[in-house]
Write a protein that holds these residues in place. Structure first.
Motif, PDB file in Angstrom:
ATOM      1  N   GLY A 265     108.635 122.317 -35.618  1.00 30.13           N
ATOM      2  CA  GLY A 265     108.910 120.964 -35.152  1.00 30.13           C
ATOM      3  C   GLY A 265     110.374 120.587 -35.320  1.00 30.13           C
ATOM      4  N   ALA A 266     110.962 121.042 -36.455  1.00 29.16           N
ATOM      5  CA  ALA A 266     112.379 120.751 -36.678  1.00 29.16           C
ATOM      6  C   ALA A 266     113.256 121.432 -35.634  1.00 29.16           C
ATOM      7  CB  ALA A 266     112.779 121.204 -38.078  1.00 29.16           C
ATOM      8  N   VAL A 267     112.915 122.682 -35.310  1.00 25.58           N
ATOM      9  CA  VAL A 267     113.686 123.406 -34.298  1.00 25.58           C
ATOM     10  C   VAL A 267     113.582 122.723 -32.945  1.00 25.58           C
ATOM     11  CG1 VAL A 267     113.872 125.584 -33.043  1.00 25.58           C
ATOM     12  CG2 VAL A 267     113.521 125.603 -35.514  1.00 25.58           C
ATOM     13  N   LEU A 268     112.365 122.295 -32.599  1.00 26.13           N
ATOM     14  CA  LEU A 268     112.189 121.587 -31.336  1.00 26.13           C
ATOM     15  C   LEU A 268     113.032 120.313 -31.305  1.00 26.13           C
ATOM     16  CD1 LEU A 268     108.310 121.954 -30.847  1.00 26.13           C
ATOM     17  CD2 LEU A 268     110.118 123.114 -29.559  1.00 26.13           C
ATOM     18  N   GLY A 269     113.089 119.625 -32.455  1.00 21.72           N
ATOM     19  CA  GLY A 269     113.907 118.414 -32.533  1.00 21.72           C
ATOM     20  C   GLY A 269     115.382 118.717 -32.385  1.00 21.72           C
ATOM     21  N   LEU A 270     115.815 119.826 -32.988  1.00 20.43           N
ATOM     22  CA  LEU A 270     117.233 120.194 -32.893  1.00 20.43           C
ATOM     23  C   LEU A 270     117.617 120.592 -31.475  1.00 20.43           C
ATOM     24  CD1 LEU A 270     117.715 122.189 -36.220  1.00 20.43           C
ATOM     25  CD2 LEU A 270     118.575 119.899 -35.653  1.00 20.43           C
ATOM     26  N   ILE A 271     116.663 121.202 -30.771  1.00 23.77           N
ATOM     27  CA  ILE A 271     116.931 121.524 -29.363  1.00 23.77           C
ATOM     28  C   ILE A 271     117.204 120.239 -28.588  1.00 23.77           C
ATOM     29  CG2 ILE A 271     115.875 122.378 -27.229  1.00 23.77           C
ATOM     30  CD1 ILE A 271     114.402 124.456 -28.919  1.00 23.77           C
ATOM     31  N   HIS A 272     116.397 119.220 -28.895  1.00 23.73           N
ATOM     32  CA  HIS A 272     116.612 117.927 -28.231  1.00 23.73           C
ATOM     33  C   HIS A 272     117.974 117.348 -28.604  1.00 23.73           C
ATOM     34  CE1 HIS A 272     115.627 114.106 -26.402  1.00 23.73           C
ATOM     35  NE2 HIS A 272     115.950 113.487 -27.527  1.00 23.73           N
ATOM     36  N   VAL A 273     118.366 117.532 -29.870  1.00 20.35           N
ATOM     37  CA  VAL A 273     119.668 117.035 -30.323  1.00 20.35           C
ATOM     38  C   VAL A 273     120.797 117.750 -29.585  1.00 20.35           C
ATOM     39  CG1 VAL A 273     121.258 116.961 -32.285  1.00 20.35           C
ATOM     40  CG2 VAL A 273     118.865 116.290 -32.584  1.00 20.35           C
TER      41      VAL A 273
END
Length: 248
Positions: A160-168
């Motif tokens: 989930g954190a990686v997915l969020g960082l992709i969005h960032v």
């Protein structure tokens, strides 16, 4: 009601949330629906792939034991078995038929019925030992469902954190959004690690302990019924059963 489970969860969450506030954090930043959906949904999905339906269903049934502990009173069980022994010596094994009809515990009822039906001690032992092993095996598998969830949850949190960082990364052109975006991304990691170590793994550990205690009670009942079938003296039987108390 198991007050320790409730108190433990309250202390854990209060300590962590209070620590966050003391560090200058804002509690609102820790509540992210997207991160929650990713971690909980991903964890449940992964464990469903691993688990058979009967085992998963059993896990949902016994999870209440964490907060509502099943009645496992070994001293009360000893008194009950000794009373059966005294009754059978006075009036014979057939006198236990009424006890079998009023007994609420299904395992004890089955043993008493076999006793009344005149089965040999070896037969009673074989049948009831098989049932004990089956029940313990099934309940242990159910408890391990939460152990598996505790293993998957942190990894799903990292996902989930990686997915969020992709969005960032897609918003690098707007520096003002980077700080809050990264913070939001790592909330998923907090959820994953938190759910695993504060809820899922402790629940699995407590369920395993309760399954073992239940097995001890079943073994005590088995030994008592076989001893009654062999005509053992109630006093000797009581002394034998007392040895089970130290195993819980």
């Amino acid at each position: 009601m198991d007050i320790l489970s409730i108190v433990g969860l309250v202390i854990a969450f209060v300590a962590i949330l209070s620590g966050s506030v003391l560090e200058g954090g804002h509690l609102g930043h820790l509540f992210q629906l997207t991160a929650f959906v990713i971690v909980i949904g991903g964890t449940i999905g992964a464990v469903l792939v691993q688990t058979t339906l009967p085992t998963f269903w059993r896990s949902m049934v016994i999870v209440r034991w964490v907060f509502v502990t099943p009645q496992i009173d070994l001293d009360e069980t000893i008194d009950k078995i000794v009373n059966w022994s005294q009754l059978s010596r006075r009036e014979g094994l057939l006198a236990l038929e009424n006890a079998s009809e009023t007994e609420t515990d299904q395992f004890s009822r089955k043993g008493l019925q076999m006793l009344v039906d005149g089965n040999e001690p070896e037969t009673i032992r074989d049948v009831m030992e098989t049932e004990i092993n089956t029940i313990e095996h099934e309940d242990m598998l159910a408890a391990k469902v939460f152990e598996s969830m505790g293993g998957y949850s942190p990894t799903i949190g990292i996902l989930g954190a990686v997915l969020g960082l992709i969005h960032v990364m897609n918003n690098l052109a707007d520096p003002e959004k980077l700080g809050s975006g990264i913070a939001t991304a790592f909330v998923a990691t907090i959820y994953g690690v938190g759910f695993a170590n504060l809820i899922l793994l402790p629940m699995a550990g407590k369920l395993k302990t309760l399954v073992k205690r239940q097995s001890v009670q079943f073994e005590m009942t088995l030994e008592g019924i076989v001893s009654i079938s062999e005509g053992e003296n109630p006093r000797s039987l009581q002394a034998k059963l007392q040895s089970f108390v130290g195993r819980t």
